[in-house]
Design an enzyme around this catalytic site. Structure first.
Site, mmCIF file in Angstrom:
data_model
loop_
_atom_site.group_PDB
_atom_site.id
_atom_site.type_symbol
_atom_site.label_atom_id
_atom_site.label_comp_id
_atom_site.label_asym_id
_atom_site.label_seq_id
_atom_site.Cartn_x
_atom_site.Cartn_y
_atom_site.Cartn_z
ATOM 1 N N ARG A 1 -35.231 12.660 32.825
ATOM 2 C CA ARG A 1 -35.559 12.561 31.396
ATOM 3 C C ARG A 1 -35.096 13.803 30.638
ATOM 4 O O ARG A 1 -34.659 13.706 29.492
ATOM 5 C CB ARG A 1 -37.066 12.365 31.232
ATOM 6 C CG ARG A 1 -37.518 10.941 31.601
ATOM 7 C CD ARG A 1 -38.979 10.876 31.940
ATOM 8 N NE ARG A 1 -39.858 11.078 30.816
ATOM 9 C CZ ARG A 1 -41.144 11.406 30.921
ATOM 10 N NH1 ARG A 1 -41.683 11.571 32.121
ATOM 11 N NH2 ARG A 1 -41.867 11.575 29.848
ATOM 12 N N ARG B 1 -33.762 8.543 19.253
ATOM 13 C CA ARG B 1 -33.439 9.331 20.438
ATOM 14 C C ARG B 1 -31.939 9.407 20.670
ATOM 15 O O ARG B 1 -31.503 10.037 21.634
ATOM 16 C CB ARG B 1 -34.083 8.692 21.665
ATOM 17 C CG ARG B 1 -35.395 9.335 22.107
ATOM 18 C CD ARG B 1 -35.901 8.551 23.315
ATOM 19 N NE ARG B 1 -36.794 9.288 24.158
ATOM 20 C CZ ARG B 1 -38.118 9.311 24.035
ATOM 21 N NH1 ARG B 1 -38.706 8.690 23.050
ATOM 22 N NH2 ARG B 1 -38.843 9.974 24.908
ATOM 23 N N LYS C 1 -45.327 15.358 21.097
ATOM 24 C CA LYS C 1 -45.113 14.476 19.949
ATOM 25 C C LYS C 1 -46.324 13.571 19.697
ATOM 26 O O LYS C 1 -46.785 13.459 18.565
ATOM 27 C CB LYS C 1 -43.858 13.599 20.166
ATOM 28 C CG LYS C 1 -42.580 14.408 20.354
ATOM 29 C CD LYS C 1 -41.356 13.509 20.460
ATOM 30 C CE LYS C 1 -41.281 12.656 21.714
ATOM 31 N NZ LYS C 1 -40.946 13.387 22.942
ATOM 32 N N ARG D 1 -48.691 7.346 34.467
ATOM 33 C CA ARG D 1 -47.339 6.956 34.060
ATOM 34 C C ARG D 1 -46.383 7.206 35.207
ATOM 35 O O ARG D 1 -46.255 8.325 35.676
ATOM 36 C CB ARG D 1 -46.906 7.760 32.825
ATOM 37 C CG ARG D 1 -47.433 7.185 31.546
ATOM 38 C CD ARG D 1 -47.071 8.020 30.347
ATOM 39 N NE ARG D 1 -45.624 8.236 30.191
ATOM 40 C CZ ARG D 1 -45.091 8.744 29.089
ATOM 41 N NH1 ARG D 1 -45.853 9.083 28.070
ATOM 42 N NH2 ARG D 1 -43.782 8.922 29.016
ATOM 43 N N ARG E 1 -49.549 16.222 33.532
ATOM 44 C CA ARG E 1 -49.911 14.945 32.921
ATOM 45 C C ARG E 1 -49.840 13.805 33.940
ATOM 46 O O ARG E 1 -50.658 12.895 33.923
ATOM 47 C CB ARG E 1 -48.988 14.666 31.722
ATOM 48 C CG ARG E 1 -49.386 13.415 30.958
ATOM 49 C CD ARG E 1 -48.619 13.285 29.659
ATOM 50 N NE ARG E 1 -47.304 12.708 29.869
ATOM 51 C CZ ARG E 1 -46.398 12.533 28.898
ATOM 52 N NH1 ARG E 1 -46.661 12.922 27.667
ATOM 53 N NH2 ARG E 1 -45.240 11.983 29.158
HETATM 54 P P1 ATP Z 1 -43.991 12.903 24.575
HETATM 55 O O1 ATP Z 1 -44.786 13.264 25.757
HETATM 56 O O2 ATP Z 1 -43.506 14.124 23.792
HETATM 57 O O3 ATP Z 1 -44.699 11.941 23.685
HETATM 58 P P2 ATP Z 1 -42.220 11.279 26.319
HETATM 59 O O4 ATP Z 1 -40.741 11.414 26.496
HETATM 60 O O5 ATP Z 1 -43.057 11.633 27.473
HETATM 61 O O6 ATP Z 1 -42.621 12.137 25.054
HETATM 62 P P3 ATP Z 1 -42.242 8.546 25.230
HETATM 63 O O7 ATP Z 1 -41.715 8.901 23.875
HETATM 64 O O8 ATP Z 1 -43.525 7.866 25.291
HETATM 65 O O9 ATP Z 1 -42.524 9.777 26.160
HETATM 66 O O10 ATP Z 1 -41.076 7.683 25.953
HETATM 67 C C1 ATP Z 1 -41.193 7.191 27.262
HETATM 68 C C2 ATP Z 1 -39.942 6.434 27.674
HETATM 69 O O11 ATP Z 1 -39.768 5.248 26.841
HETATM 70 C C3 ATP Z 1 -38.608 7.167 27.510
HETATM 71 O O12 ATP Z 1 -38.333 8.003 28.622
HETATM 72 C C4 ATP Z 1 -37.611 5.995 27.374
HETATM 73 O O13 ATP Z 1 -37.307 5.411 28.622
HETATM 74 C C5 ATP Z 1 -38.380 4.968 26.576
HETATM 75 N N1 ATP Z 1 -38.134 5.134 25.129
HETATM 76 C C6 ATP Z 1 -39.038 5.561 24.203
HETATM 77 N N2 ATP Z 1 -38.469 5.646 22.980
HETATM 78 C C7 ATP Z 1 -37.171 5.264 23.132
HETATM 79 C C8 ATP Z 1 -36.052 5.166 22.251
HETATM 80 N N3 ATP Z 1 -36.148 5.481 20.961
HETATM 81 N N4 ATP Z 1 -34.873 4.742 22.770
HETATM 82 C C9 ATP Z 1 -34.746 4.415 24.048
HETATM 83 N N5 ATP Z 1 -35.736 4.506 24.936
HETATM 84 C C10 ATP Z 1 -36.956 4.925 24.505
HETATM 85 MG MG MG Z 2 -45.371 10.120 23.752
#
Ligand code: ATP
Ligand code: MG
Length: 189
Positions: free
Chosen positions: A146, A90, A14, A135, A129
């Site tokens: 997750r 989400r 994303k 992270r 990653r």
């Molecule tokens: P990607 O790698 O595709 O960008 P990702 O899941 O690794 O996706 P982020 O979108 O950066 O990473 O989200 C990281 C964390 O932040 C999530 O696991 C969650 O705990 C929190 N978070 C992010 N967005 C939301 C949301 N809309 N509602 C609740 N928690 C969120």
């Molecule tokens: Mg992200």
């Protein structure tokens, strides 16, 4: 305005594809993950709360997340010709809150770009990653959690946006540029 949601599991690309979409269409990026990580890095009260959820692979509670997002939207809207929402919504309540928020401001989501990537590929990407991202949610246990949260709580949104005709399914495996080309084709259709 032209507003997109970029949707997919953890590690589906994303953030990567959002950057390319910004370059191409001049949109404003709102990544809830980045906003929260910024708060954590700055050591704010909000950051401490966020960290307690993120480090366990859980979602931040909806009411808190929605108010953070609304503040962002209000601040950026005057100077924006459109948003890419990355990592939001989400949950179904977040999706309802987003449409309500945009409707009040005379706007809407035009399309939802869904990056489709199977779990085994997501896991492999996130493990990779984790070696460089720093992270602390990119470790095997948290990644598993997750993915569970994604399947139980977030993926019902896929059906939600399919039903209302805004979901654009994108095959999410391939090179970054190949995937970007697929997204652009869907947007310009
Ligand atoms: P990607 O790698 O595709 O960008 P990702 O899941 O690794 O996706 P982020 O979108 O950066 O990473 O989200 C990281 C964390 O932040 C999530 O696991 C969650 O705990 C929190 N978070 C992010 N967005 C939301 C949301 N809309 N509602 C609740 N928690 C969120
Ligand atoms: Mg992200």
């Amino acid at each position: 305005m032209f507003n997109l949601v970029i949707f997919g599991g953890p590690g589906s690309g994303k953030g990567t594809q959002s950057e390319k979409l910004i370059d191409r269409y001049g949109l404003t990026h709102i990544s809830t993950g980045e906003v929260l990580r910024g708060e954590i890095a700055a050591g704010t009260e909000l950051g401490k709360i966020a960290d307690s959820y993120i480090s366990k692979g859980n979602l931040i509670p909806d009411d808190l997340m929605v108010s953070i997002l609304a503040a962002k939207v209000d601040r950026l809207m005057p100077s924006s010709k459109g948003f890419i929402f990355d990592g939001f919504p989400r949950t179904i309540p977040q999706a309802d809150a987003l449409s309500e928020m945009l409707e009040k401001r005379g706007e809407k989501i035009h399309s939802v770009i869904g990056l489709e990537v199977p779990d085994d590929v997501l896991t492999a990407r996130l493990i990779e990653r984790g070696k460089v991202s720093g992270r602390d949610d990119d470790n095997a246990d948290t990644i598993r959690k997750r993915l569970d949260v994604y399947h139980n709580t977030t993926s019902p949104l896929r059906e939600y946006y399919i039903r209302d005709g805004r979901y654009r399914s994108i095959h999410g495996i391939g090179s970054i540029d190949e995937i970007f080309t697929r997204i652009v084709e869907k947007i310009e259709q």
